[in-house]
Design an enzyme around this catalytic site. Sequence first.
Site, PDB file in Angstrom:
ATOM      1  N   GLU A 422      62.885  65.130  14.797  1.00  0.00           N
ATOM      2  CA  GLU A 422      63.695  65.290  13.593  1.00  0.00           C
ATOM      3  C   GLU A 422      64.932  66.123  13.903  1.00  0.00           C
ATOM      4  O   GLU A 422      64.837  67.245  14.387  1.00  0.00           O
ATOM      5  CB  GLU A 422      62.856  65.992  12.517  1.00  0.00           C
ATOM      6  CG  GLU A 422      63.623  66.340  11.263  1.00  0.00           C
ATOM      7  CD  GLU A 422      62.740  67.114  10.283  1.00  0.00           C
ATOM      8  OE1 GLU A 422      61.644  67.540  10.665  1.00  0.00           O
ATOM      9  OE2 GLU A 422      63.188  67.294   9.134  1.00  0.00           O
ATOM     10  N   ASP A 495      59.788  69.288  11.823  1.00  0.00           N
ATOM     11  CA  ASP A 495      59.734  70.685  11.406  1.00  0.00           C
ATOM     12  C   ASP A 495      58.514  70.947  10.533  1.00  0.00           C
ATOM     13  O   ASP A 495      57.996  70.039   9.898  1.00  0.00           O
ATOM     14  CB  ASP A 495      60.993  71.042  10.591  1.00  0.00           C
ATOM     15  CG  ASP A 495      62.222  71.096  11.475  1.00  0.00           C
ATOM     16  OD1 ASP A 495      62.066  71.230  12.699  1.00  0.00           O
ATOM     17  OD2 ASP A 495      63.344  70.983  10.923  1.00  0.00           O
ATOM     18  N   ASP A 497      58.251  72.109   7.668  1.00  0.00           N
ATOM     19  CA  ASP A 497      58.649  72.351   6.277  1.00  0.00           C
ATOM     20  C   ASP A 497      58.544  71.061   5.462  1.00  0.00           C
ATOM     21  O   ASP A 497      58.041  70.048   5.948  1.00  0.00           O
ATOM     22  CB  ASP A 497      60.079  72.928   6.222  1.00  0.00           C
ATOM     23  CG  ASP A 497      61.080  71.943   6.817  1.00  0.00           C
ATOM     24  OD1 ASP A 497      60.665  70.832   7.227  1.00  0.00           O
ATOM     25  OD2 ASP A 497      62.282  72.278   6.876  1.00  0.00           O
ATOM     26  N   ASP A 499      60.779  68.923   4.355  1.00  0.00           N
ATOM     27  CA  ASP A 499      61.505  67.767   4.867  1.00  0.00           C
ATOM     28  C   ASP A 499      60.763  67.133   6.032  1.00  0.00           C
ATOM     29  O   ASP A 499      60.692  65.910   6.152  1.00  0.00           O
ATOM     30  CB  ASP A 499      62.919  68.176   5.308  1.00  0.00           C
ATOM     31  CG  ASP A 499      63.795  68.488   4.103  1.00  0.00           C
ATOM     32  OD1 ASP A 499      63.330  68.237   2.963  1.00  0.00           O
ATOM     33  OD2 ASP A 499      64.920  68.970   4.293  1.00  0.00           O
TER      34      ASP A 499
END
Length: 631
Positions: A422, A495, A497, A499
């Site tokens: 990503e 990641d 998180d 997203d």
Amino acid sequence: MVDNHQYNASSITVLEGLEAVRRRPAMYIGSTGERGLHHLVYEVVDNSIDEALAGCCSRIDVIINRDNSVTVIDNGRGIPVDIHPKEGRPALEVVMMTLHAGGKFDSGTYRVSGGLHGVGVSVVCALSEWMEVEIKRDGYIWRQRYERGKKATELERGEETSETGTRISFKPDEKIFNNIEWNYDVISQRLRELAYLNKGLLISLKDERTEKEEEFIFEGGIVAFVEGLNKNKRVLHNPIYISADSEKMSLEVCIQYNEGYTETVLSFANNINTIEGGAHLVGFRSSLTRVLNEQARALKLLKESDQNLEGEDVREGLTAVISIKISNPEFEGQTKTKLGNPEVRPFVESVMSEKLSEYFAREKDTIRAILQKVVTAARAREAARKAREAARKVTSESITLPGKLADCQERDPRKSELYIVEGQSAGGSAKQGRDRRFQAILPLRGKILNVEKSTLARSLSNEEILAIITALGTGVGDSFDLSKLRYHYVIIMTDADIDGAHLRTLLLTFFYRYTRPLIENGHIYIAQPPLYLVKKGNIERYAYSDNELRNIITEIGEDGIMVQRYKGLGEMNPEQLWQTTMNPETRVMLKVALEDAEKAETMFTLLMGIDVEPRRKFIEEHATFVRNLDI
Ligand code: 0RA
């Protein structure tokens, strides 16, 4: 057949009308098989229905007698029995013995049915071994008997009565039909349909052979019909009912979407199921699609750049009944069940456009629920198209690997790994930190997540889908070929998180839908970057979960400790990324099982079903789900 003497041209012209019917029964009732036989009942009942349509009849009783004769009773006006001025004999005889005489008496109301072929009861009379008619009209009960289309008795005036109505009993002629056994279910189904199509009309059926009986009456009419069709299905809204009358026709439409994907649209013209469709159906379809497009644009559920909804999008989960009654129906097609009248289409279109739009203006929740469904259908269609196109490109063009791909040196797929990473910066770190001999890196566009555009096709742009597929080498869907897989380890590295979680869901959904064998054969993995770096003096430890973090702190003591939380892969330098996440000696990876991908797909579908605002919240709450996969 009836008789076998030789005819010349002149004798044919003097053939009595009903002789023609007995000579060529199939021309009038379609066949002399089971369908044609049952048509006899429909023909008589249709005449009673006409009385109901004229507002003069509230019930029809149908009885199948033991000898396979049938009795149809209605409380209509009764067939006229007075002397017909032109013919000089009782009107009843004219009705029973002349072809097409059915509607000739009516001037005020239009007679809409008259059966599939518009032939009238005289045809039933002609094809019956016997027919007995009992009419209540003009203060008396009147009786007459016919045999094979000819009168067997004169019209007799019987007892006094103040009631009106018609009772017709007939026994199909075994010289015409090879089998005169009635099929209860066939008749029952048709009568139920007629009761739906003529709201408030009571229709009963009794079988004297078996004592079976039923009564049909639907105050809701075609609304009840649609509700019946949607029984046991989860519906998206209340039925939408539209009706309109003009001088020449009257239209009723009822629409209700369910959560499923099949279309159930029944169309009728003059109570006849128009299996082959025709003008009314075409008008219905085109105006429904147009109105939904207008609404979708007005409510901004379709943006300017979006393509229009197509017919197939608005048909998923659609249940509808369209019923038109028209004075001069033109039936066309193989089975004469296609409505031809060209004037019908514009009528249906203008009524639908106006009244549907009005309805949606009032019922905002309904139009939202419908649009959510059809817009999703349109996006799924678009996604499938893009995937097909991408696959076609992969298989048709000689493979040019995507420019963003940093390939590995290894050519043996069994030893090769592909990291799908990503964001550009993490991609950069991964490229520097990897072992280039066997690890390839494919960075995906950073800010891929736009919750308002979370469909597969839009979140993963065409270009990105193409990059993944070309890098894999397998193609997708029907043309998928596992033996062409260029890396046996396909590792999603995102990641820790929201997203990242979302991208993971998207990728898993993509793999699940288009390259499922990759999952089934254990080629898809999820990288596990650490969540924390714990430092104390020259001790450096990585924690991959909150639990692990607590354990480390307990182990090395809290004094002088420094804890760094990694929010993104980009915060790690290449060496750290290698050490913690990519080095086969030390890394931890999750192998994705089919159930995990299924979960992702379900979650993805769910996400699509939620409005934009709640969606973000939902993702926040479920962001960790793939992270917490069981292995
Ligand atoms: C001709 C004219 C009228 C009614 C009917 C026929 C009629 C036929 C059948 C067949 C079964 N039940 C029926 N009921 C009525 C109109 C009579 C009027 O204008 O009063």
